[in-house]
Design an enzyme around this catalytic site. Structure first.
Site, PDB file in Angstrom:
ATOM      1  CB  SER A  57      -0.921   0.011   1.219  1.00 36.10           C
ATOM      2  OG  SER A  57      -1.709  -1.150   1.249  1.00 36.10           O
TER       3      SER A  57
HETATM    4  N1  SAM Z   1      -0.510  -5.107   4.018  1.00 31.02           N
HETATM    5  C1  SAM Z   1       0.233  -5.364   2.813  1.00 31.02           C
HETATM    6  C2  SAM Z   1       1.616  -4.820   2.828  1.00 31.02           C
HETATM    7  O1  SAM Z   1       2.019  -4.190   3.824  1.00 31.02           O
HETATM    8  O2  SAM Z   1       2.320  -5.033   1.852  1.00 31.02           O
HETATM    9  C3  SAM Z   1      -0.511  -4.939   1.568  1.00 31.02           C
HETATM   10  C4  SAM Z   1      -1.673  -5.772   1.332  1.00 31.02           C
HETATM   11  S1  SAM Z   1      -2.267  -5.878  -0.295  1.00 31.02           S
HETATM   12  C5  SAM Z   1      -2.934  -4.303  -0.563  1.00 31.02           C
HETATM   13  C6  SAM Z   1      -3.656  -6.938   0.064  1.00 31.02           C
HETATM   14  C7  SAM Z   1      -3.247  -8.357   0.380  1.00 31.02           C
HETATM   15  O3  SAM Z   1      -4.404  -9.075   0.828  1.00 31.02           O
HETATM   16  C8  SAM Z   1      -2.744  -9.131  -0.821  1.00 31.02           C
HETATM   17  O4  SAM Z   1      -1.470  -9.635  -0.569  1.00 31.02           O
HETATM   18  C9  SAM Z   1      -3.763 -10.252  -1.013  1.00 31.02           C
HETATM   19  O5  SAM Z   1      -3.234 -11.444  -1.505  1.00 31.02           O
HETATM   20  C10 SAM Z   1      -4.280 -10.406   0.393  1.00 31.02           C
HETATM   21  N2  SAM Z   1      -5.592 -11.056   0.509  1.00 31.02           N
HETATM   22  C11 SAM Z   1      -6.701 -10.925  -0.268  1.00 31.02           C
HETATM   23  N3  SAM Z   1      -7.698 -11.702   0.184  1.00 31.02           N
HETATM   24  C12 SAM Z   1      -7.220 -12.330   1.291  1.00 31.02           C
HETATM   25  C13 SAM Z   1      -7.766 -13.262   2.215  1.00 31.02           C
HETATM   26  N4  SAM Z   1      -9.039 -13.710   2.129  1.00 31.02           N
HETATM   27  N5  SAM Z   1      -7.000 -13.720   3.224  1.00 31.02           N
HETATM   28  C14 SAM Z   1      -5.719 -13.290   3.357  1.00 31.02           C
HETATM   29  N6  SAM Z   1      -5.131 -12.404   2.503  1.00 31.02           N
HETATM   30  C15 SAM Z   1      -5.872 -11.932   1.496  1.00 31.02           C
END
Ligand code: SAM
Length: 215
Positions: A62
């Site tokens: 993000s």
């Molecule tokens: N917090 C992260 C960072 O510091 O880099 C950025 C997160 S990114 C915007 C969103 C993340 O949520 C992705 O890596 C995606 O694979 C994960 N995601 C989506 N659905 C999910 C789920 N049901 N359970 C766990 N992770 C999930």
């Protein structure tokens, strides 16, 4: 040699403090954690720029401001147990670990979780557990949590997140459709939930049982 510390200082001054983030502990954490170490290419010249960056598997780390804003919304004092849904690069988890006692973070993609685990270990974080799974169901085994942060776009507040929160616990989550959401703070007060809308935002979708279907 590249002055990463200087880049972080400028990032915090221009992108974070300037936009109204004032929690000193949050500002200090953003200034301390080496964001570039969480990128697939640590020399990426855009590591401290004012936007999200790709991290593989179609996912993103993000924007620094969004990390700061979501963290400030959690109002962490240092002794909390925090659940993060969406580990991605591990950067947000590191920021949370600077500000709380214990962080459990769940990622859907094993390859991202592995890389995040590696980066966090190299940097010496011992209070973070990285798990692979569907975070739309929370993680009941380690509940309750004082704070839950969802870093992917959710269609609604999933009941397990609320059930796994402590009384007065806070949930920060982007709520909306796949293309646009409202960053929302939900506070648990007995049987009631208080909703506070913070701002518009755009996140990658939460894919899972209580999230969206994979495309
Ligand atoms: N917090 C992260 C960072 O510091 O880099 C950025 C997160 S990114 C915007 C969103 C993340 O949520 C992705 O890596 C995606 O694979 C994960 N995601 C989506 N659905 C999910 C789920 N049901 N359970 C766990 N992770 C999930």
């Amino acid at each position: 040699m590249r002055d990463y510390e200087g880049e972080r200082k400028r990032m915090v001054d221009h992108q974070i403090r300037h936009r109204g983030i004032c929690d000193r502990r949050v500002l200090a954490a953003l200034e301390k954690v080496p964001r570039h170490r969480f990128l697939p290419e640590p020399n990426d010249p855009a590591a401290y720029n004012d936007y999200p960056l790709p991290i593989g598997d179609g996912q993103t780390i993000s924007q620094p401001y969004m990390v700061a804003l979501m963290t400030e919304c959690l109002n962490l004092k240092g002794d909390e147990r925090v659940l993060e849904i969406g580990t991605g690069s591990g950067y947000q988890a590191a920021i949370l670990a600077e500000l709380s006692r214990r962080v459990i973070t769940i990622e859907r993609f094993a390859a991202l979780a592995d890389r995040a685990r590696g980066a966090l270990a190299e940097l010496g974080y011992h209070n973070i557990e990285v798990l692979v799974g569907d975070g739309s169901l929370g993680y009941p085994k380690a509940a309750p949590y004082d704070a839950v942060i969802v870093t992917a776009a959710a269609p609604e507040v999933a009941r397990p997140w609320v059930d796994q929160l402590t009384e007065r616990g806070r949930l920060v989550v982007p709520l909306g459709d796949r293309w646009g959401q409202h960053l929302t703070v939900v506070t648990k007060r007995g049987d009631k939930l208080d909703y506070q809308s913070v701002c518009g935002c755009v996140f990658v979708p939460l894919v899972g049982e209580l999230g969206w279907d994979p495309e």
